[in-house]
Each structure stands twice: as C-alpha cells, then as structure tokens.
Scaffold this motif. Structure first.
Motif, PDB file in Angstrom:
ATOM      1  N   ASN A 140     -14.475  10.569   6.170  1.00  7.05           N
ATOM      2  CA  ASN A 140     -13.057  10.751   6.606  1.00  7.05           C
ATOM      3  C   ASN A 140     -12.816  12.193   6.050  1.00  7.05           C
ATOM      4  OD1 ASN A 140     -10.088  10.843   6.068  1.00  7.05           O
ATOM      5  ND2 ASN A 140     -10.276   8.620   6.849  1.00  7.05           N
ATOM      6  N   ARG A 193       0.818  -1.206  -0.124  1.00  4.51           N
ATOM      7  CA  ARG A 193      -0.047   0.128  -0.121  1.00  4.51           C
ATOM      8  C   ARG A 193       0.976   1.380  -0.047  1.00  4.51           C
ATOM      9  NH1 ARG A 193      -5.208  -0.170  -1.288  1.00  4.51           N
ATOM     10  NH2 ARG A 193      -5.293  -1.962  -0.027  1.00  4.51           N
ATOM     11  N   GLU A 194       1.876   1.333   0.799  1.00  4.44           N
ATOM     12  CA  GLU A 194       2.698   2.547   0.902  1.00  4.44           C
ATOM     13  C   GLU A 194       3.528   2.611  -0.500  1.00  4.44           C
ATOM     14  OE1 GLU A 194       2.854   4.826   3.423  1.00  4.44           O
ATOM     15  OE2 GLU A 194       1.342   3.514   4.523  1.00  4.44           O
ATOM     16  N   ASN A 204      -7.018   8.713  -0.275  1.00  4.60           N
ATOM     17  CA  ASN A 204      -6.831  10.138  -0.217  1.00  4.60           C
ATOM     18  C   ASN A 204      -5.784  10.733  -1.157  1.00  4.60           C
ATOM     19  OD1 ASN A 204      -7.137  12.545   1.574  1.00  4.60           O
ATOM     20  ND2 ASN A 204      -5.025  12.173   2.415  1.00  4.60           N
ATOM     21  N   ALA A 205      -4.816   9.817  -1.328  1.00  2.00           N
ATOM     22  CA  ALA A 205      -3.683  10.198  -2.211  1.00  2.00           C
ATOM     23  C   ALA A 205      -4.056  10.410  -3.800  1.00  2.00           C
ATOM     24  CB  ALA A 205      -2.569   9.081  -2.164  1.00  2.00           C
ATOM     25  N   ILE A 239       1.035   4.269  -2.748  1.00  7.20           N
ATOM     26  CA  ILE A 239       0.804   5.802  -2.669  1.00  7.20           C
ATOM     27  C   ILE A 239       1.866   6.591  -3.093  1.00  7.20           C
ATOM     28  CG2 ILE A 239       0.607   7.503  -0.417  1.00  7.20           C
ATOM     29  CD1 ILE A 239      -0.840   5.147   0.944  1.00  7.20           C
ATOM     30  N   TYR A 244     -10.028  13.960   6.082  1.00  4.01           N
ATOM     31  CA  TYR A 244      -8.680  14.045   5.269  1.00  4.01           C
ATOM     32  C   TYR A 244      -9.312  13.934   3.957  1.00  4.01           C
ATOM     33  CZ  TYR A 244      -5.785  13.475   9.425  1.00  4.01           C
ATOM     34  OH  TYR A 244      -5.280  13.829  10.727  1.00  4.01           O
ATOM     35  N   TRP A 286      -7.744   4.112   3.929  1.00  3.63           N
ATOM     36  CA  TRP A 286      -8.287   5.532   3.573  1.00  3.63           C
ATOM     37  C   TRP A 286      -6.984   6.503   2.777  1.00  3.63           C
ATOM     38  CZ3 TRP A 286      -5.962   9.774   5.541  1.00  3.63           C
ATOM     39  CH2 TRP A 286      -5.185   9.597   6.457  1.00  3.63           C
ATOM     40  N   GLU A 287      -5.853   5.828   3.235  1.00  2.47           N
ATOM     41  CA  GLU A 287      -4.582   6.651   2.717  1.00  2.47           C
ATOM     42  C   GLU A 287      -4.526   6.760   1.228  1.00  2.47           C
ATOM     43  OE1 GLU A 287      -4.405   4.477   5.096  1.00  2.47           O
ATOM     44  OE2 GLU A 287      -3.263   4.965   6.816  1.00  2.47           O
TER      45      GLU A 287
END
Length: 363
Positions: free
Chosen positions: A312, A248-249, A286-287, A252, A314, A282-283
């Motif tokens: 959310n 996931r990171e 969001n990105a 992103i 953000y 959600w990250e």
C-alpha cells in the motif's frame, strides 16, 4: 466586387464590435468607480455613526435599520465596524453591545429574504460576536431555522453565530440537531474548525463526552477530531474508547489523538495494529504508523522498517515519514538505503531530506 463588399462589411462589423466593447468597458469602469466611492462614503458615515453612539439618536437609528435592509449596505456596515475594531478597539467594545441589540430588528426582514442574504446576516452576527449581546429568544430561533436550511452557507454561518454566543446549551442543541439530521451535517473540517472558535472549550468538552455515545458514529468522529485539536486533557477517556470501540473510524480518530499527545499506554495498540495487514482495513494501520512517529523504540523501528515495503502506497509513505520524524540514524536504516527495494529507498531518502530541511528551518 462581391468579395470586396463582404470584406468591407466584415471590417465595419469588426470596428463596431471594438467600439461597443470599448464603450461597455468605459461604462463598467465608471460604474465601478462610482460604486466604490459610494461604498467608501457609506463606510465612513457608518463608522462615524458608530463612534457617535447611534442608539442615542432615535432618528438616525431608524434610518440605519432601514438602510441595512439591503444586504450590500449590511456588508458595508460590517466593513465600517471592522475598521473601528482594528483602529479603536476600546470604542468598539463600548459600542458593539448596543449596536448588536439594534441589529435584532433586522431579523424579521431577513427571514423573508433569499438564502444568501440570510447567511449574510448570520455572518455579520458571527464575526462581531453580536449574539453574546442579543436576546436569545429572538436570535436563536432565526439561527436554528438557518441550521435546517439546505444551503451550506446558511448552515455554516448559523453555526458560527451560535459558537460566538458562548452559550454552551445552544451549541449542544445545534450539534444534537445536526446529528438527528445527518444529511445537513457539514464537512468535518467545517464542524471542527468552527468548534475551535468557541471560547469555553474546557466547559464544552465534558458535556460532549457525557453525551458522546448518544451521537451517531459520524458525529462522534467529528467531535473526537475537535477534541484532538482543542485539549490534551482527555487521554484516559480516549484510551478507553480506543480499546473498547468496534467502529473503525472512531478507532482512527483516537489513534490520531495519541499521535498528537504522547501516552505510553497506547503503544501496545499502535504497535499491534501498525503491522496488522487486513484487506480493506489499511486506514487504521496507516493511522497507527503515523502515530508511531512520536514513540521511539526498537519495536517501532522494526515495524516501520518492515512496513516501508508494504504494497500500500500510503502505508509505505507514512512509514518513511515516521522514520524521518524520529530522526533515525542512517546506519540503522542502511539495509533500506542500500537495499534492493528502489521505491522504499527513494521514498525514505526523500522523507529524510524533507525532515532535515524542516529541522534547519526550525519547523
């Protein structure tokens, strides 16, 4: 009578404290003034020595090396070099190579000193790019020792000195070392900002891509962030990683790359994940919403208008910001601006006003 004695005693004590404080303040200011004058004198002396090409006078050379065993004198010397660099750049370029080689003699001395003083020497090497001129077999072992030090100051300044060497293999070795010792890995901003100071970016990045899969995911994310700031020439590789990576990171980091450098091939991924609401993930959404700010279109508008009402905060915030950055016509946003969702309305109005102010200011 006793009360009067107590008052007198208290008065005498207070006067004594005041006198003591005044005395210590005077002494402190005097010492500070003396030290400042001394530092200025040393600074001017070192500046003149540099301009006179100190390495041609062996006696002065030995005296300088001995004086620079003191970290305070070392910082004074660096201040003198800064003055020469700013006021007489040509003379600085002519003399820095010989001074850099002279500074190698300080390494055995500073190896035995406390961590902060070791970091101080590495700092001086870094800011004047001395490692370009020094013998690698002498300076690199010292810097790699600092890279394994528990002190963040040592590690950060060792990295900066290695970057300033313009030695690609040394930089790759440093990154490999930090990856193998993840507890020593500095904050991603320190790593990315430091790498951005490395001049041979277009030679370094292909090597990073070649070995990227060998690094741990955390290091991969740091390096992808660096590539995002360093170059727009890696869209194909970023797209491939975006579509194939399961981390996931890493996804992103790739999304943020396409939020900086527009590429229509990434739009389908961004649109899909911008409206994909998964608990705890959600990250990525969001990105993607942030990245859509550079991809105008009816689908983008539809998704952003929908996500401005997300649960959310953000996600709502970035949906409003992206709509504002896209310079969307207010008529197209009437259903939000005149709707019943007060939070979405206020957030969108704020972002529209902020974007308008930025455009007026030419930002």
């Amino acid at each position: 009578m006793i009360a009067q004695l107590v008052i007198v005693f208290y008065f005498i004590v207070c006067v004594g404290i005041i006198i003591f404080n005044c005395f210590t303040e005077i002494i402190s200011r005097y010492r500070s003034c003396v030290l400042k004058r001394r530092e200025q004198r040393y600074c001017e002396e070192y500046r003149q020595l540099f301009l006179d090409n100190i390495t041609e006078n062996k006696k002065q050379e030995k005296r300088l090396v001995k004086e620079l065993h003191s970290a305070s004198r070392l910082l004074t010397f660096s201040e003198a070099l800064s003055k020469v660099e700013n006021s007489m750049p040509e003379q600085f370029q002519q003399g820095i190579a010989s001074v850099s080689r002279l500074m190698e003699e300080l390494i055995p001395v500073y190896k035995r000193k406390p961590d902060m003083e070791k970091a101080c020497l590495a700092y001086v090497f870094a800011i004047f790019h001395m490692t370009k001129f020094q013998a690698k077999e002498i300076v690199f072992p010292f810097l790699f020792d600092l890279l394994g030090n528990k002190s963040l100051y040592c590690r950060e300044n060792a990295l900066r000195a290695l970057y300033s060497s313009e030695d690609i293999q040394a930089v790759m070795q440093a990154l490999t070392f930090l990856d193998a010792n993840e507890q020593l890995l500095p904050h991603k901003k320190i790593l990315a900002d430091g790498l951005l100071s490395f001049d041979k970016k277009e030679e370094l990045i292909p090597l990073l891509w070649k070995k990227l899969s060998e690094f741990h995911p955390r290091m991969q994310v740091n390096l992808l962030d660096y590539i995002r700031y360093a170059s727009s020439n890696w869209k194909d590789e970023m797209l491939s990683m975006l579509e194939t990576s399961q981390d996931r990171e890493i996804q992103i980091a790739c999304v943020r790359y396409f939020g900086r450098y527009q590429d229509e091939r990434s739009v389908s991924f961004l649109l899909h994940h911008a409206e994909e609401e998964k608990e705890g993930f959600w990250e990525l959404q969001n990105a993607c919403i942030s990245a859509l700010a550079v991809y105008p279109g009816p689908q983008t508008l539809e998704i952003l208008k929908k996500e401005i009402s997300s649960k959310n905060w953000y996600v709502r915030h970035n949906a409003a910001k992206s709509l504002a950055v896209l310079n969307t016509d207010r008529d197209a946003l009437a259903d939000i601006l005149q709707g019943n969702d007060r939070y979405a309305k206020e957030m969108l109005e704020y972002q529209l006003d902020a974007a308008k102010a930025q455009r007026r200011a030419g930002l």
